[in-house]
Structure formats: C-alpha cells, structure tokens
Motif scaffolding. Sequence first.
Motif, PDB file in Angstrom:
ATOM      1  N   SER A 288       9.740   2.523  16.468  1.00  0.00           N
ATOM      2  CA  SER A 288       8.861   1.559  17.136  1.00  0.00           C
ATOM      3  C   SER A 288       7.390   1.942  16.966  1.00  0.00           C
ATOM      4  N   TYR A 289       7.084   3.236  17.103  1.00  0.00           N
ATOM      5  CA  TYR A 289       5.705   3.718  16.948  1.00  0.00           C
ATOM      6  C   TYR A 289       5.201   3.442  15.535  1.00  0.00           C
ATOM      7  N   LEU A 290       5.994   3.791  14.527  1.00  0.00           N
ATOM      8  CA  LEU A 290       5.574   3.596  13.139  1.00  0.00           C
ATOM      9  C   LEU A 290       5.487   2.120  12.784  1.00  0.00           C
ATOM     10  N   SER A 291       6.319   1.302  13.402  1.00  0.00           N
ATOM     11  CA  SER A 291       6.250  -0.144  13.148  1.00  0.00           C
ATOM     12  C   SER A 291       4.907  -0.698  13.586  1.00  0.00           C
ATOM     13  N   ASN A 292       4.406  -0.234  14.724  1.00  0.00           N
ATOM     14  CA  ASN A 292       3.083  -0.674  15.179  1.00  0.00           C
ATOM     15  C   ASN A 292       1.988  -0.285  14.192  1.00  0.00           C
TER      16      ASN A 292
ATOM     17  N   PHE B 213       0.841  -1.196   0.000  1.00  0.00           N
ATOM     18  CA  PHE B 213       0.000   0.000   0.000  1.00  0.00           C
ATOM     19  C   PHE B 213       0.875   1.244   0.000  1.00  0.00           C
ATOM     20  N   GLU B 214       0.246   2.348  -0.363  1.00  0.00           N
ATOM     21  CA  GLU B 214       0.930   3.633  -0.355  1.00  0.00           C
ATOM     22  C   GLU B 214       0.890   4.190   1.062  1.00  0.00           C
ATOM     23  N   VAL B 215       1.910   4.954   1.450  1.00  0.00           N
ATOM     24  CA  VAL B 215       1.975   5.568   2.780  1.00  0.00           C
ATOM     25  C   VAL B 215       2.113   7.078   2.611  1.00  0.00           C
ATOM     26  N   ARG B 216       1.235   7.831   3.275  1.00  0.00           N
ATOM     27  CA  ARG B 216       1.299   9.282   3.235  1.00  0.00           C
ATOM     28  C   ARG B 216       1.154   9.858   4.638  1.00  0.00           C
ATOM     29  N   PHE B 217       1.889  10.924   4.900  1.00  0.00           N
ATOM     30  CA  PHE B 217       1.734  11.664   6.152  1.00  0.00           C
ATOM     31  C   PHE B 217       0.721  12.785   5.959  1.00  0.00           C
ATOM     32  N   VAL B 218      -0.072  13.016   6.995  1.00  0.00           N
ATOM     33  CA  VAL B 218      -1.066  14.091   6.952  1.00  0.00           C
ATOM     34  C   VAL B 218      -0.958  14.930   8.233  1.00  0.00           C
ATOM     35  N   ARG B 219      -1.439  16.167   8.131  1.00  0.00           N
ATOM     36  CA  ARG B 219      -1.563  17.035   9.297  1.00  0.00           C
ATOM     37  C   ARG B 219      -3.038  17.213   9.622  1.00  0.00           C
ATOM     38  N   SER B 220      -3.333  17.273  10.914  1.00  0.00           N
ATOM     39  CA  SER B 220      -4.723  17.377  11.352  1.00  0.00           C
ATOM     40  C   SER B 220      -5.095  18.827  11.574  1.00  0.00           C
ATOM     41  N   GLU B 221      -6.372  19.151  11.284  1.00  0.00           N
ATOM     42  CA  GLU B 221      -6.877  20.496  11.555  1.00  0.00           C
ATOM     43  C   GLU B 221      -7.716  20.527  12.822  1.00  0.00           C
ATOM     44  N   ALA B 222      -7.739  19.415  13.554  1.00  0.00           N
ATOM     45  CA  ALA B 222      -8.525  19.335  14.785  1.00  0.00           C
ATOM     46  C   ALA B 222      -7.796  20.030  15.919  1.00  0.00           C
ATOM     47  N   ASP B 223      -8.529  20.816  16.703  1.00  0.00           N
ATOM     48  CA  ASP B 223      -7.943  21.486  17.859  1.00  0.00           C
ATOM     49  C   ASP B 223      -7.809  20.537  19.041  1.00  0.00           C
ATOM     50  N   ASP B 224      -8.740  19.614  19.165  1.00  0.00           N
ATOM     51  CA  ASP B 224      -8.750  18.675  20.276  1.00  0.00           C
ATOM     52  C   ASP B 224      -8.007  17.415  19.875  1.00  0.00           C
TER      53      ASP B 224
ATOM     54  N   ILE C 282       0.802  13.101  11.571  1.00  0.00           N
ATOM     55  CA  ILE C 282       2.012  13.561  12.256  1.00  0.00           C
ATOM     56  C   ILE C 282       1.709  14.642  13.296  1.00  0.00           C
ATOM     57  N   ASP C 283       0.446  15.075  13.391  1.00  0.00           N
ATOM     58  CA  ASP C 283       0.058  16.048  14.417  1.00  0.00           C
ATOM     59  C   ASP C 283      -0.515  15.377  15.655  1.00  0.00           C
ATOM     60  N   HIS C 284      -0.650  14.056  15.622  1.00  0.00           N
ATOM     61  CA  HIS C 284      -1.175  13.362  16.804  1.00  0.00           C
ATOM     62  C   HIS C 284      -0.152  13.459  17.936  1.00  0.00           C
ATOM     63  N   PRO C 285      -0.594  13.713  19.175  1.00  0.00           N
ATOM     64  CA  PRO C 285       0.345  13.854  20.295  1.00  0.00           C
ATOM     65  C   PRO C 285       1.292  12.674  20.454  1.00  0.00           C
ATOM     66  N   ASP C 286       0.808  11.450  20.223  1.00  0.00           N
ATOM     67  CA  ASP C 286       1.675  10.281  20.373  1.00  0.00           C
ATOM     68  C   ASP C 286       2.803  10.271  19.343  1.00  0.00           C
ATOM     69  N   PHE C 287       2.496  10.774  18.141  1.00  0.00           N
ATOM     70  CA  PHE C 287       3.538  10.866  17.102  1.00  0.00           C
ATOM     71  C   PHE C 287       4.529  11.974  17.459  1.00  0.00           C
ATOM     72  N   LYS C 288       4.012  13.149  17.795  1.00  0.00           N
ATOM     73  CA  LYS C 288       4.875  14.300  18.080  1.00  0.00           C
ATOM     74  C   LYS C 288       5.788  14.043  19.271  1.00  0.00           C
ATOM     75  N   GLU C 289       5.289  13.270  20.224  1.00  0.00           N
ATOM     76  CA  GLU C 289       6.096  12.965  21.407  1.00  0.00           C
ATOM     77  C   GLU C 289       7.333  12.147  21.054  1.00  0.00           C
TER      78      GLU C 289
ATOM     79  N   ARG D 236      -7.210  10.908  14.738  1.00  0.00           N
ATOM     80  CA  ARG D 236      -6.818   9.507  14.513  1.00  0.00           C
ATOM     81  C   ARG D 236      -5.307   9.423  14.374  1.00  0.00           C
ATOM     82  N   ARG D 237      -4.710   8.365  14.921  1.00  0.00           N
ATOM     83  CA  ARG D 237      -3.277   8.158  14.726  1.00  0.00           C
ATOM     84  C   ARG D 237      -2.979   7.838  13.261  1.00  0.00           C
ATOM     85  N   SER D 238      -3.815   6.987  12.703  1.00  0.00           N
ATOM     86  CA  SER D 238      -3.663   6.594  11.301  1.00  0.00           C
ATOM     87  C   SER D 238      -4.968   5.995  10.806  1.00  0.00           C
ATOM     88  N   PHE D 239      -5.134   5.964   9.488  1.00  0.00           N
ATOM     89  CA  PHE D 239      -6.329   5.376   8.889  1.00  0.00           C
ATOM     90  C   PHE D 239      -6.020   5.083   7.427  1.00  0.00           C
TER      91      PHE D 239
END
Length: 614
Positions: free
Chosen positions: A548-552, A494-505, A523-530, A510-513
Amino acid sequence: ASQGRRLLQSVPPILRVARQAAQRHAVVTMLSTKFKTFSGVRPITSNIVRTTNETEENLLQLEIANPALILNGIASRYESPTRILMEYVDNSIDAASEKGILHPAKVDIVVDHKHKNVWIRDNCQGMSPEALTDLVCSIGESKKRGKAWVNGQFGFGIQSFRAAVKQMMVVSKTADDSAYFLKIDRNQLTGIQAPQNVEDVDIKEFKDLQTRLVNFHVDKSLILGGESGTTICLRGFDRVWFSSITAITIKNEIEKHFESLLSNPDLDIHVCEIGRAGSDLKCQAFNYDEIEGHHIKKRIFKSENPEESIEANIVVSSKVIRGKKARFFKNGRCIGNVSDVKSFMDVSKYKQGLWDHPSVCGYFEVDLEPAITRDEFTRTEKRTRIYKLMLEVEEELKQAVDEMLTVQADESFAELEDVLRKSITTVAREEKKAEKASEGTALDIKIEEESNLSTEEPEIPGNVEIVEDNQTYKTIKPKKTDEKDTEKVKKRPFEVRFVRSEADDAGDQRRSFTAGNTLFINIDHPDFKERVEADSKGRVRFGSRLASYLSNELASHYRMKIYKKRETPSDTLELFDELNNSKNQVETVLTRKISTLDRKLRSSNIQKKSELDN
C-alpha cells in the motif's frame, strides 16, 4: 519400639550439635564410603559417628541405601541414545590422551539390530582388573579428575547405559596384562562378579561379533590392534531407545560432539551396522574455512591474564549450516549450543536473537568446568571472567550479522525493484488501452532520451550517489538484468531504484524523488522501515502494508509525469479521483506481485537450507 522412639527424639539435638560443630570446625561430610571386594558390592551404611575434639560431639554420615537406584536416576538425565554412546566414545578418546597430546587411536562403533546391541571398541591403553573393579566400587571417583587434558571428571559417564540398556559387558586389555571381562546389570546391586580373565569365562557374544564383521573394513580382532584396548557391549537396548539408532545418527552425533578433535589425523572413528550394506561410515571433521562469510578465528584473552582465554572459530554466512550453531567446547568436546547455556544467556546483551541466528555457526573452546549434566558450566569467578571475553566477541559478531542481513535485505530489495517496474508498466499499459480513443490523455510509455540516468544501462552500480535537497543517497546493488529485460526497459514509464539515506535526522529525508526518468525510493525513511516486516531471524518480509505504501509513491509520481505532458485537471475532485484510481490500480497489481515475490524468497531460503542439509 521404645528404643526407636528414643532414637527419633535424639535426632533434632544431634542435628543442632552438628550445625554448631560445622561453624567451629572444618567438618568434612562423607558423600560415600568405598568398599572394594571381588565378591560383590556392599551398600553404603550409615551410623552416628562419635568423635573427640576438645569436646565429644556427634556427627552424621550420609547413607545411600540403594546406589543402583541413584545411578539409574542420574542416567535418566540422558534424553537420546546417541548421547549415551558419546560417553563411551569419549572414554576411548580420553584413554588415548596424555598431557594434552592425542596418541593414534582407532574407535569402532558397531550396531547390531538383530540383538539390539551396540559395540564400542578401541585400541587405546585398556583397563587393568583394578580399573575394571573401580567401575563398580568407586562410582563418582573418576581418576581423570584434575587432569586438564581429559574430559571425564565425575565418574558417572560409564554408568550412562542404565538409562536405556539392560546390561553392559566389558572386555579390556592393557599392554602388559591379559584381557579381563566384566558384566554389570542395570538393576543389580550385590553379587556382581569381579573381573575375570577371558580365558576363564565364555565370551561367546564377543567371539560371534568377530565373525559377523567379516564384510566390513573394520578390524576383526576382539581387541583392536591386539596389544591393548577395550571392547564394550551395551546389551539389550530398550525398544523405544533403539528405534532411533542407525549408523547415520551415530556418525552425525560424533561429528557434532567431537568436531574439533576429528581434524586430528591420529583419530580414526568408524561406524557400521551389521547386516546393512554401505553402512561402514568414517566420521569426518567439518572445515569452516570453506564457508564464505565473515570469519572470527582467533584466541581472545586479557593481557594481564593470558592463561585464561577462549579460542573462537565462528563464521557468519548467508548459508544455513545445519547442526553447526555456535557451541561451547571443552577439550574438543561439545558442551552445547551457546544459546542453550542459561548462565551465559543471563549476561548476553543480544540473547538468543543473535546466538540462535541460523547464519551464525562454529564453536568456542573454553577452559571451564561443565556441570554434571554437561549442559552448563559450574559457577565460579573464572566463569565470570571468561564470559566477559565472550561479550567482546559478541559485539563483533552482532556487527557481522547486521552487515550480512543488510546485504540479504538489499538482494531482496533488488528483486522488489524489478516488481515495481513491472507493476507500473502494467498499469500504464492498461490505462493507455482505456484512453487510446482520447489522444494525449495517457502517458507515452517510451522512455525519455534526455534522462540523466539513462535506463539504456539498467544496471546502475550499487554505490551511485544522488544528492537531493542537500541530502546524499546511495543506490543499492541492482538485480542482474538479462538482454530481454534490457529491451523491455525501453517500454517502461520510468525506472525505479531503491536508495539508502546518509542523513542522521529522519526529518531531513525524502520518502521518494525523481531524477530524470528514474524514481528513487528511500528504504531508510522511517515510514518505509515501519512497513517492512522481518522474520524471527531478521530477514525482510514483504506484506500488504508495504504494498500500500509503495502504491502511493508509484501512483503519485506516475500521475505527476502524466500531468507534465497534459493539462492538470482544474477540478480538485477530478484530480483526486484520477490519483486515487491510479493508486488503486497499482495496489491491485503490486499486492499480487509482492505476495508472489515474498513466497519466492521464502522458498529460496528453504531450498538453500535443504541443499546444505543434503
């Protein structure tokens, strides 16, 4: 002895009386007593001065027993020989300035390695015998004080030679007088010879210099232009200081220190080294307009006080420009890096993290009085008001740096996208080889044609919007893909793309979909940024935690895609085991590839910096 004891006993009452007098009257404390004589310099003496003002009171007068020792101590504040030379170039430029207008001026700096001498010559207005005398007798009484268009204010710059040089010799000529000669030794206190007409003294070294300049394009005359000017010889540099003096180091310091003045076509500064071919160098201005990036070039002031302003010429660029950090200038002369001026750092919101950033370059011209050390500004109400103007620029600068770092980060993430695609493809290929004996148990690597984001066109623009669970995400700008990579796309799981979220909360993100045959990772998810690291300048770094995070994420979506093609294991342990195996395989491949990518990005930054340095 008894008289001495009585004098010592009288000192405390005298000091007490002086303090009381200071409270009642405007008491002027004499810092120095000027004594002019052509036969030498007399040390300042001190006595108890008796005055009468309603009541008779005793006042004290400061005594400087050894002025040469004090001057040598002040000169020791200089830490580099090139900075000492700037004082003399500065004096030449001041001599060519009148009411803010720079008249045509030529300055030559000549390095004589054989004798460890440096010559500074100009064709400016020159100094009269009286002015030369003041170099000796009127230290600390600069005639430039109060003139806003010149730089010297303290009268100590001409004495800077004392930090590194045994002797200073001067030949100077005004347009309507003869040339005069003066010599000052570093440790000499008395018996200094008054200025002499050059016709009455042997100036052999000055004449020798003329013959030794025959192979250079600089003016060969003793006084440049012949009508007026000054030639200074800093004679006998200490070895430890002279070792770092070259035409290149002097040129670099001049271009840094007088950067904004060099753009004036009326100022011509050359540096050369006697006996070294190709060392005849012209000092050039730096053109910030040629740098790509965000430019802040404007005059900033308050409408209620337009006279107090700052002139900004700042650029935020992805390129690192060596030696051009954001600096303060006064009358076209560099005071120092903004990040090194403590008084401003005390009020700055973003401190050195912003002002020391390698992507920030340029200068601010400010009308503030520098301290005697010229690395600070004197504390005044005006300084407070000017700093408030600086803080307004600071906010715009911070926003520009953040936007530039975001662009740099997206470029790095685009490289990481490619690494993720290759990693999951490697894992899928290895699993297929291992399971080829069991038909249908491995993923068919060929891409699905019904994908609504077909990877037949791998360069999805950076502004594509994807809506998932009522949340909007935007793709980042992808890495450019060549024809060979386009062919390989057809063999990826499959193809892999990074996205930025416009959600304030963060809780709504979503971490990924997946959408069709494309996996989107936020890449704007707190778990990714951390898990994304950053260097001291804010540039992203990729490490093992992110791997490790991306492997999951990759392994989870990879197994889900497989289970859409075959039956999901009913045994929970078997399901967990398959997922864990895929995760470990992806992590093994990805950790190695991410480490390689991180080194590549770091070396790319170093190479860019090296190219710009050259």
